[in-house]
Scaffold this active site. Structure first.
Site, short mmCIF file in Angstrom:
data_model
loop_
_atom_site.label_atom_id
_atom_site.label_comp_id
_atom_site.label_asym_id
_atom_site.label_seq_id
_atom_site.Cartn_x
_atom_site.Cartn_y
_atom_site.Cartn_z
N ASP A 174 0.84 -1.21 0.00
CA ASP A 174 0.00 0.00 0.00
C ASP A 174 0.87 1.26 0.00
O ASP A 174 0.65 2.18 -0.78
CB ASP A 174 -0.84 0.06 1.29
CG ASP A 174 -2.09 -0.80 1.23
OD1 ASP A 174 -2.79 -0.78 0.21
OD2 ASP A 174 -2.37 -1.49 2.23
N LEU A 175 1.84 1.26 0.90
CA LEU A 175 2.57 2.51 1.15
C LEU A 175 3.56 2.83 0.04
O LEU A 175 3.68 3.98 -0.39
CB LEU A 175 3.27 2.43 2.51
CG LEU A 175 2.31 2.14 3.68
CD1 LEU A 175 3.05 2.19 5.01
CD2 LEU A 175 1.13 3.09 3.70
#
Lengths: 400, 400
Positions: free
Chosen positions: B171-172
């Site tokens: 995600d990051l």
């Protein structure tokens, strides 16, 4: 294969003093985006040129971090080489280095000197701990940043040791952040007309990924523990056994959890007081896993992948790199591409994770041989053939 | 605490349709860099507002991903809300969404419509697998992207199971790449005057970190295996026992290895045929560890941290988050900062990994309460008090 379309950073010139991983990853991304990256190397070259498995004398490891660059060899221990560097910096847009803080000053390139030389220059540093604070003199390395940032402390099995991530995540995340900071500084410069410093520390970059683990610590004062493949806040979640192996299932919220359990004919679970809240499910994680695996064991992985994806439940298999690189989706996304070496063989490298519609990333230059761009770049900077020959004779520059 | 200096993206307006993690992390970074981020939320809000440990009814988890944003609540299932969104998009610079591919089209915001509405608009998508290929309809989630990208396959102990990274790295990393792609598109737009699409898939982003592991696979055809805390290409390397615990030591090349062994009075090792090449050392990794730990066991960790850092050998300890947040270096780097909620309490969040000298990242806006910016943003867009009241009455927008 050379991409004809110009990238978004076309016309931006980057002088790259970095070596090994974090800095070269940053400047490769800038090159992928169309910047003209000039990699300044010492006469012996970036040490990564000799690392990893060599094919026909070429390091794929080096290629994976240094496509889309030109290599210029300068002896920066001598005045001649440093003078060439100053001339290159005088009309460049960006300088990137990943030395320990203070090294640039020792080379006579302190902030004031650089500002006088070229007020539009963006000066970027990728380092271990940052240039302020008690640890500025400490050498850094990916593994150490993984340990010091708190990443290793939460990574790994509950009953196991702290575990590093296999890829050098602190190097690479710092490299991406540095590229972002540099491009943001370019946007800012279009308003102010002035360059500025950009700094990213490996420890800070990796710490920024500690995201909700930090939020939980701030909220509770409790140190998050290692939970292996279990999510510390959500159950069920993780790898589940099917007839022929495991699949990963991650029901990120109640609606998806309901789809998941319905697909297994376990819809009743959510109305059973033992499992009717996430708190309750967290407390009975193992029990819940048994219920789920009792169903999934009856069918092979492909059955569940089809059924669950169709039901809108995030799921997938753990792929090794051979499987990744034969995955039709990875192929459709062109995540393996072929470039070449300046002096020879074709070279497989990873594709571009950033997909831009109008000015895409591309392969603008091959992987440079050591010093393969020295002649060309010095000529562009206005050095005559005689001057270049004299510089080569004095050892200030190296011609291949 | 509100930062007075304007960030590099000051004047850039971002309409943010994202929720949960990857997209909100991307837009938070843009907000940290000074962009005006308008977070469009459904009447129930981003689900993360209710996740993690709540303090005084506020989720620190949400705060960690949503500072520097204003919240506008629109019902995008109805024409009224969609009309407001179109008006906001007509003079915005960036649209960011992290729906599954195709969702924006279903909302009547296909590429052509958006181009007609605002040719300068940069339209960014963060998704799981990308918008082309056989998996485009699959839902994605961090854990699944970690599995499918090859990351879990190499992460973990040699004799253990594939291991996810504890933080939601897919995600990051996708969020950071998306921010970079967006800022690069802003640079491009300053030349072309036109917006374009930007897309980052979680699987592609994480795969791009498989860096040298992929290079080795391309060079050898051998699938890299899990090696836990051992480096697959370098020995000695890893965690070593001292009198009072372990420290991590990572001699990244021969010169540093020599410094390390000299500091332990083991200089002779490098001239012993059993250990005189990295290949030889890899083959005798365990033996070498015994030699090293036999020395290190005689002194506590602090002794070795001082001695090895002084000798220029990268080393450090595995810190848990309590240790990280009491580390003087982390404090000197301001990696924990305090912001506030729009409707109340102070809130600790992580600091900024990108340090810019002239136009630094800063806290420009508090963490928004749900719909806390609706009135203000609609008024800025030219809606009269009566129109806003009518929209609120019809349920198209929600006022707090």
């Amino acid at each position: 294969m050379v991409e004809p379309v110009k990238g978004p950073l076309h016309g931006i010139r980057v002088i790259d003093l970095t070596r090994v991983l974090s800095g070269p990853f940053c400047t490769m991304i800038l090159g992928d985006l169309g910047a003209d990256v000039i990699k300044i190397e010492p006469p012996k070259g970036d040490p990564v040129r000799a690392q990893g498995t060599m094919s026909e004398g070429h390091s794929g490891y080096f290629a994976g971090f240094n496509r889309n660059k030109r290599s210029v060899v300068l002896d920066l221990y001598g005045d001649g080489g440093r003078e060439v560097l100053r001339r290159l910096l005088s009309d460049a847009d960006v300088l990137v280095e990943n030395f320990r803080p203070g090294t640039l000053d020792k080379m006579g390139l302190d902030a004031e000197t650089l500002k006088t030389l070229n007020p539009r220059l963006i000066v970027a540093s990728v380092n271990g701990y940052g240039s302020e604070g008690p640890y500025i003199d400490r050498p850094a390395f990916d593994f150490i940043a993984q340990a010091m940032s708190g990443f290793m402390g939460v990574n790994g099995d509950a009953d196991g040791a702290p575990m590093r991530a296999a890829p050098p995540v602190s190097d690479l995340v710092a490299g991406i952040y540095a590229a972002l900071g540099i491009v943001a500084a370019i946007v800012s410069r279009q308003r102010t007309g002035l360059g500025q410093t950009v700094e990213v520390a490996m420890v800070n970059g990796l710490l920024s990924l500690m995201a909700y683990l930090s939020s939980e610590y701030f909220a509770t004062g409790k140190v998050p523990e290692r939970t292996g493949n279990d999510h510390p806040l959500v159950a069920p979640y993780g790898l589940f056994r099917c007839a022929d192996g495991q699949i990963g299932v991650a029901p990120s919220h109640d609606q998806i959890l309901r789809r998941f359990l319905d697909a297994l004919d376990l819809g009743w679970v959510l109305s059973d007081p033992r499992y009717d809240s996430n708190t309750a499910r967290m407390a009975r994680r193992a029990e819940l896993r048994e219920l789920i695996e009792a169903r999934m064991a009856g069918q092979p992985r492909d059955h569940w992948l089809r059924a669950l994806n169709a039901a809108g439940v995030p799921c997938g298999v753990v792929q090794d790199l051979a499987q990744v690189f034969s995955d039709p989706q990875i192929a459709a996304q062109q995540m393996v591409i072929e470039t070449g070496w300046q002096d020879g063989p074709a070279q497989k490298v990873l594709g571009f994770p950033i997909k831009l519609g109008a000015t895409p990333c591309g392969l603008h230059r091959p992987v440079p041989r050591l010093g393969g761009g020295t002649q060309e770049v010095l000529a562009e900077a206005g050095y005559s053939a005689e001057e270049i020959a004299r510089l080569a004779g004095s050892g200030a520059v190296l011609l291949p």
